[in-house]
Design a protein around this motif. Structure first.
Motif, PDB file in Angstrom:
ATOM      1  N   LYS A 281      64.225  26.852 -16.952  1.00 40.26           N
ATOM      2  CA  LYS A 281      64.369  28.132 -16.902  1.00 40.26           C
ATOM      3  C   LYS A 281      62.814  28.227 -15.314  1.00 40.26           C
ATOM      4  O   LYS A 281      62.827  28.711 -14.449  1.00 40.26           O
ATOM      5  CB  LYS A 281      64.808  29.029 -16.684  1.00 40.26           C
ATOM      6  N   LYS A 282      61.872  28.605 -16.834  1.00 39.19           N
ATOM      7  CA  LYS A 282      60.796  28.972 -16.307  1.00 39.19           C
ATOM      8  C   LYS A 282      59.879  28.186 -17.238  1.00 39.19           C
ATOM      9  O   LYS A 282      60.101  27.983 -17.988  1.00 39.19           O
ATOM     10  CB  LYS A 282      61.023  30.250 -16.435  1.00 39.19           C
ATOM     11  N   ARG A 283      58.012  28.579 -16.870  1.00 39.15           N
ATOM     12  CA  ARG A 283      57.118  28.137 -17.188  1.00 39.15           C
ATOM     13  C   ARG A 283      56.654  29.217 -18.196  1.00 39.15           C
ATOM     14  O   ARG A 283      56.798  30.740 -17.146  1.00 39.15           O
ATOM     15  CB  ARG A 283      56.181  27.344 -17.007  1.00 39.15           C
ATOM     16  N   LYS A 284      55.968  29.206 -18.870  1.00 40.92           N
ATOM     17  CA  LYS A 284      55.595  30.621 -19.323  1.00 40.92           C
ATOM     18  C   LYS A 284      53.732  30.545 -20.539  1.00 40.92           C
ATOM     19  O   LYS A 284      53.505  29.640 -20.840  1.00 40.92           O
ATOM     20  CB  LYS A 284      56.433  31.567 -21.223  1.00 40.92           C
ATOM     21  N   ALA A 285      53.265  30.953 -19.861  1.00 40.14           N
ATOM     22  CA  ALA A 285      52.051  31.025 -19.993  1.00 40.14           C
ATOM     23  C   ALA A 285      51.600  32.096 -21.405  1.00 40.14           C
ATOM     24  O   ALA A 285      51.704  33.125 -21.364  1.00 40.14           O
ATOM     25  CB  ALA A 285      51.338  31.246 -18.803  1.00 40.14           C
ATOM     26  N   CYS A 286      50.295  31.193 -21.794  1.00 39.64           N
ATOM     27  CA  CYS A 286      49.549  32.362 -22.620  1.00 39.64           C
ATOM     28  C   CYS A 286      48.844  33.552 -22.267  1.00 39.64           C
ATOM     29  O   CYS A 286      48.597  33.338 -20.642  1.00 39.64           O
ATOM     30  CB  CYS A 286      48.294  31.909 -23.779  1.00 39.64           C
ATOM     31  N   PHE A 287      47.919  34.539 -22.323  1.00 38.50           N
ATOM     32  CA  PHE A 287      46.520  35.202 -21.558  1.00 38.50           C
ATOM     33  C   PHE A 287      46.093  34.606 -21.383  1.00 38.50           C
ATOM     34  O   PHE A 287      45.353  33.901 -21.841  1.00 38.50           O
ATOM     35  CB  PHE A 287      46.834  35.967 -22.401  1.00 38.50           C
ATOM     36  N   GLY A 288      46.131  34.074 -19.637  1.00 34.02           N
ATOM     37  CA  GLY A 288      45.254  33.750 -19.062  1.00 34.02           C
ATOM     38  C   GLY A 288      45.007  32.435 -18.646  1.00 34.02           C
ATOM     39  O   GLY A 288      43.916  31.403 -18.632  1.00 34.02           O
ATOM     40  N   CYS A 289      46.142  31.406 -18.825  1.00 36.02           N
ATOM     41  CA  CYS A 289      46.262  30.009 -19.110  1.00 36.02           C
ATOM     42  C   CYS A 289      47.238  29.404 -17.953  1.00 36.02           C
ATOM     43  O   CYS A 289      48.177  30.734 -17.899  1.00 36.02           O
ATOM     44  CB  CYS A 289      46.394  29.095 -20.336  1.00 36.02           C
ATOM     45  N   VAL A 290      46.020  28.566 -17.289  1.00 39.89           N
ATOM     46  CA  VAL A 290      46.743  28.246 -16.054  1.00 39.89           C
ATOM     47  C   VAL A 290      48.073  26.934 -16.151  1.00 39.89           C
ATOM     48  O   VAL A 290      48.454  26.797 -15.520  1.00 39.89           O
ATOM     49  CB  VAL A 290      46.086  27.589 -15.202  1.00 39.89           C
ATOM     50  N   LEU A 291      47.492  25.855 -17.585  1.00 40.38           N
ATOM     51  CA  LEU A 291      48.523  25.257 -17.989  1.00 40.38           C
ATOM     52  C   LEU A 291      50.043  25.717 -18.337  1.00 40.38           C
ATOM     53  O   LEU A 291      50.877  24.972 -17.998  1.00 40.38           O
ATOM     54  CB  LEU A 291      48.297  24.365 -19.252  1.00 40.38           C
ATOM     55  N   ALA A 292      50.069  27.335 -18.721  1.00 37.55           N
ATOM     56  CA  ALA A 292      52.031  27.389 -18.940  1.00 37.55           C
ATOM     57  C   ALA A 292      52.556  26.531 -20.159  1.00 37.55           C
ATOM     58  O   ALA A 292      53.240  25.759 -19.169  1.00 37.55           O
ATOM     59  CB  ALA A 292      52.466  27.371 -17.477  1.00 37.55           C
ATOM     60  N   CYS A 293      51.952  25.685 -21.081  1.00 35.69           N
ATOM     61  CA  CYS A 293      52.656  24.756 -21.209  1.00 35.69           C
ATOM     62  C   CYS A 293      54.499  25.627 -21.911  1.00 35.69           C
ATOM     63  O   CYS A 293      54.878  24.531 -22.744  1.00 35.69           O
ATOM     64  CB  CYS A 293      52.003  24.564 -22.882  1.00 35.69           C
ATOM     65  N   GLY A 294      54.420  26.910 -22.187  1.00 37.29           N
ATOM     66  CA  GLY A 294      55.564  27.465 -22.910  1.00 37.29           C
ATOM     67  C   GLY A 294      56.970  27.147 -21.801  1.00 37.29           C
ATOM     68  O   GLY A 294      56.771  26.958 -20.193  1.00 37.29           O
ATOM     69  N   LYS A 295      57.790  26.597 -22.393  1.00 37.18           N
ATOM     70  CA  LYS A 295      59.469  26.029 -21.746  1.00 37.18           C
ATOM     71  C   LYS A 295      60.617  26.700 -22.180  1.00 37.18           C
ATOM     72  O   LYS A 295      60.882  26.397 -22.685  1.00 37.18           O
ATOM     73  CB  LYS A 295      59.740  24.607 -21.130  1.00 37.18           C
ATOM     74  N   PHE A 296      60.504  27.714 -20.479  1.00 42.19           N
ATOM     75  CA  PHE A 296      61.780  28.758 -21.105  1.00 42.19           C
ATOM     76  C   PHE A 296      63.342  27.473 -21.021  1.00 42.19           C
ATOM     77  O   PHE A 296      63.529  27.664 -19.866  1.00 42.19           O
ATOM     78  CB  PHE A 296      61.775  29.897 -20.778  1.00 42.19           C
ATOM     79  N   ILE A 297      64.047  27.028 -21.758  1.00 46.42           N
ATOM     80  CA  ILE A 297      65.300  26.254 -20.591  1.00 46.42           C
ATOM     81  C   ILE A 297      66.346  27.341 -21.276  1.00 46.42           C
ATOM     82  O   ILE A 297      66.304  28.216 -22.125  1.00 46.42           O
ATOM     83  CB  ILE A 297      64.753  24.845 -22.027  1.00 46.42           C
ATOM     84  N   GLU A 298      67.756  26.379 -20.850  1.00 45.91           N
ATOM     85  CA  GLU A 298      68.832  27.215 -21.534  1.00 45.91           C
ATOM     86  C   GLU A 298      70.036  26.539 -21.596  1.00 45.91           C
ATOM     87  O   GLU A 298      69.990  25.501 -20.332  1.00 45.91           O
ATOM     88  CB  GLU A 298      69.197  28.444 -19.910  1.00 45.91           C
ATOM     89  N   ILE A 299      70.385  25.449 -22.590  1.00 39.48           N
ATOM     90  CA  ILE A 299      71.408  24.791 -22.756  1.00 39.48           C
ATOM     91  C   ILE A 299      72.470  25.573 -23.415  1.00 39.48           C
ATOM     92  O   ILE A 299      72.366  25.507 -25.020  1.00 39.48           O
ATOM     93  CB  ILE A 299      70.396  23.830 -23.488  1.00 39.48           C
TER      94      ILE A 299
END
Lengths: 594, 129
Positions: A281-299
């Motif tokens: 659904k969306k990517r989510k970053a830690c503060f100040g990070c451009v990599l946004a490794c967090g993956k918000f999914i819906e299954i």
């Protein structure tokens, strides 16, 4: 250039008191921040052999030195304590927004000591602390706590870290949770917080973080990020995140399956990054990070940020579970109760094997999705078989048998990489300062996933040492693991952003100093060579399938590799550093050679 | 030219806010920025929104001293010599992106046409349009 605020906030829960003290700059010079600096404070302040769940243990929250600056991937908060799971020194880090918030509060770190009699939560605004009753939060999930505290404090700007029922009930692999889905996962920090009756910390920093010439720093950071991010070294973190490893691990024959009985998983495609990206659904970053490794999914109605590779492997293939929805739901329940999915995944896999071998009937077998999903709640509340499972793999094996396939070292359960398919990983796990951990050294990157022969001990001791020293230093400077660096890169990086000149050799030594400091802590606790071994399965059971088919690590070879490791570290055969090495590292006052 | 937020591209890193406070006030402080990004879990979902100066001109209209004006290049400037620090502009700003600092309002001036928030957004969730 100084990157420190110079302030440490010390909070005593026993007396409900707090004070601002000066950062020990001479320690900061040698150990930077995060892990290294936390180790230095902890070894000074903790007497050996204290009870990790007693009032004498402390919780040290130290951000990386660049947290709060516009430098990407610097938002790691390191939490340092003595582990109730292993009795070793423990640093567990978490991303999100806490590290930067601590800096915005004008602090270099927070030390929590003592113990409250009744549940409490801390509200911290800059250097002011309020001790609030937390009976109304006790028993709530970490997710409920975050929502409830924002409502109670009438401000969405607080950054919150909390424990769930698992931490309250002192489960030795309970974790801390922030931003709902980010965990300081390993080693039982949740139980340490629970033992202090500290349910949550809510912090708000309004002062901001000042350094000399901030505009110049911003410009340098912007140029650096433009040049170095989202390139071949780290683009994977943005596009796929850690689930990308599933396919690599499966094809390389190192994907833990059915409690490490196998190393390939027939249904791996169901849990790989392509399957997860279909639900993104969306990517989510830690503060100040451009990599946004967090993956918000819906299954199918289950919404979660995750699951990460470690959960997909250890709580997926390793439990014989291939249903992505089930793993996601398991992950979410664990996050809410505050449980480490790696340790719990292993514990479930272990009792599944015990059950299938008819050694004891825990009522759950590999692939039993229905019962698998019931376990996190039982463990967190210590109900039914949860009371047994809450003790972790080592304790269960001592009571019910199966020590040879109890996949743990020093009481910490294995992460998601099969050492028989990458022999350096056995040494990385066994010599890690907090028990079986993949984050201190990751030789598999060069072995099964790279060009080095994975089925030899040749050169592995040297490789593991290099990576351990580098990771100790990176975790002290506070740079995320997803930002790949060697010592040379790090030297350039520190020259650019800290205006500090170091050669690669000098940085190697700084990392070595931090590593030896951890070893000294563990030696004081009584750890020796005998504790630096993986379970017998690694030495005896040949892998039945995959690229590493037929492989096991002959024990004599492992012994040789361990001795070589000690030798290269200038440690004796018991793993004790010699006096010359301690003097060279300026650590001789911290360990008495007997 | 105006600041625009492309919601689906934002990752919630807040580097834009940091670039703003650094450029305007020489401090790393996302709470002192002339834009507010919300990227937070609420009701089991991710809430994403941005408050930015859209040059609506309300602050210009309400200022009793005529201290705020729109430059030809399309950005706002505050004439500190005229400003009396009353804060009416702050209260009037529909986006809530004006804040008071040392008795003066901090108003987005688009970094005089070269907004650092845009420059810091690698994912192009903030653009000039």
């Amino acid at each position: 250039m100084s990157i420190y605020t110079g302030n440490i906030l010390r909070i005593n829960l026993s007396y409900e008191k707090f004070n601002l003290e000066k950062l020990n700059f001479s320690w900061a010079e040698n150990f930077y921040g995060g892990k290294g600096l936390g180790f230095r404070y902890l070894i000074e302040e903790l007497a050996p052999k204290i009870d990790p769940l007693g009032k004498d243990n402390k919780l040290i929250f130290f951000p990386g030195i660049f947290s709060g600056t516009p430098l990407s991937s610097s938002s790691k908060l390191c939490i340092i304590t003595k582990s109730p799971a292993t009795q070793t020194i423990l640093d567990s880090s978490v991303g999100g927004f806490l590290a930067s918030e601590i800096k915005f509060a004008g602090l270099d770190g927070i030390i929590v000591e003592g113990s409250s009699i009744k549940p409490v939560f801390l509200e911290i605004i800059n250097a002011e602390v309020k001790f609030h009753k937390a009976e109304f939060l006790w028993g709530l999930s970490t997710h409920e706590v975050e929502y409830k505290l924002r409502e109670t404090l009438k401000d969405d700007n607080y950054k919150i870290i909390s424990i769930g029922a698992a931490g309250e009930n002192l489960v030795p692999y309970s974790c801390l949770t922030t931003e709902l889905y980010r965990q300081a996962g390993r080693g039982g920090i949740g139980a340490v917080m629970g033992s202090k009756k500290l349910k949550a910390i809510a912090i708000k920093g309004t002062k901001g973080f000042k350094i000399d010439r901030p505009k110049e720093f911003l410009k340098k950071a912007q140029n650096y990020i433009n040049k170095k991010s989202l390139n071949k070294n780290n683009l994977w973190a943005y596009t796929d995140g850690t689930p990308i490893i599933i396919s690599m691990a499966n094809s390389s024959g190192v994907l833990p399956t059915r409690n490490f009985q196998m190393a390939t998983f027939r249904q791996s495609e169901k849990i790989n990054s392509q399957s997860i990206n279909q639900k993104l659904k969306k990517r989510k970053a830690c503060f100040g990070c451009v990599l946004a490794c967090g993956k918000f999914i819906e299954i199918d109605g289950v919404k979660i940020e995750g699951p990460e590779y470690e959960t997909l492997s250890i709580a997926g293939s390793n439990c014989g579970i291939s249903d992505l929805k089930a793993i996601s739901l398991f992950n979410k329940i664990c996050d809410q109760y505050g449980l480490d999915t790696i340790s719990l995944g292993n514990t479930i896999a272990f009792v599944m094997e015990l059950t299938e071998r008819n050694m004891y009937d825990f009522g759950i077998k590999f692939g039993d999705q229905e019962n698998y999903l019931k376990i996190p709640e039982l463990v967190a509340k210590r109900k039914g078989i949860g009371e047994v499972l809450a003790q972790g793999v080592r304790a269960i094996s001592e009571k019910y048998g199966g020590r040879e396939f109890a996949m743990q070292i020093k009481g910490l359960e294995f992460p998601g990489y099969e050492p028989r398919g990458s022999w350096g990983m056995s040494l990385a796990y066994a010599t890690s300062d907090r028990g079986a951990c993949h984050l201190r050294a990751w030789p598999i990157g060069e072995e099964a996933f790279g060009d080095l022969d994975p089925f030899t001990i040749e050169g592995k001791a040297e490789l593991v040492i290099k990576e351990q020293n580098l990771s100790a230093l990176k975790s002290s400077i506070g740079i995320c693991d997803f930002w790949s660096f060697d010592f040379k890169d790090l030297a350039k990086f520190l020259e650019l952003f800290l205006e500090e000149k170091n050669t690669s050799e000098e940085l190697f030594k700084k990392g070595e100093r931090i590593w030896n400091l951890g070893r000294i802590f563990n030696l004081r606790e009584g750890f020796r060579r005998k504790d630096d071994y993986p379970p017998e399965r690694i030495f005896k059971d040949p892998l039945p399938n995959g690229k590493a088919k037929g492989k096991f690590i002959p024990k004599a070879e492992y012994d040789k590799m361990l001795s070589e490791y000690y030798n290269l570290r200038a440690w004796n055969e018991e793993g004790i550093p010699n006096l010359e090495k301690l003097k060279e590292l300026n650590l001789e006052t911290l360990w008495k050679i007997s | 030219m105006n600041l625009k937020f492309v919601k689906e591209k934002c990752i919630g890193c807040h580097l834009c806010e940091l670039a703003c406070s650094t450029t305007r006030l020489d401090i790393f402080n996302p709470k002192e920025a002339n834009l507010i990004i919300t990227y937070q879990y609420q009701d089991d979902d991710l809430k994403v929104k941005a408050e930015l100066c859209n040059l609506c001109g309300k602050c210009i209209k309400v200022c009793p001293e005529g201290a705020i004006s729109l430059e030809a290049n399309n950005y706002l400037i505050l004439n500190k010599a005229l400003c009396n620090g009353c804060g009416i502009c702050k209260s009037a700003c529909p986006q809530g992106v004006i804040f008071m600092k040392d008795n003066f309002p901090q108003i987005c001036n688009m970094c005089k046409g070269k907004p650092q928030c845009v420059k810091s957004c690698l994912h192009q969730a903030l653009i000039l349009k």
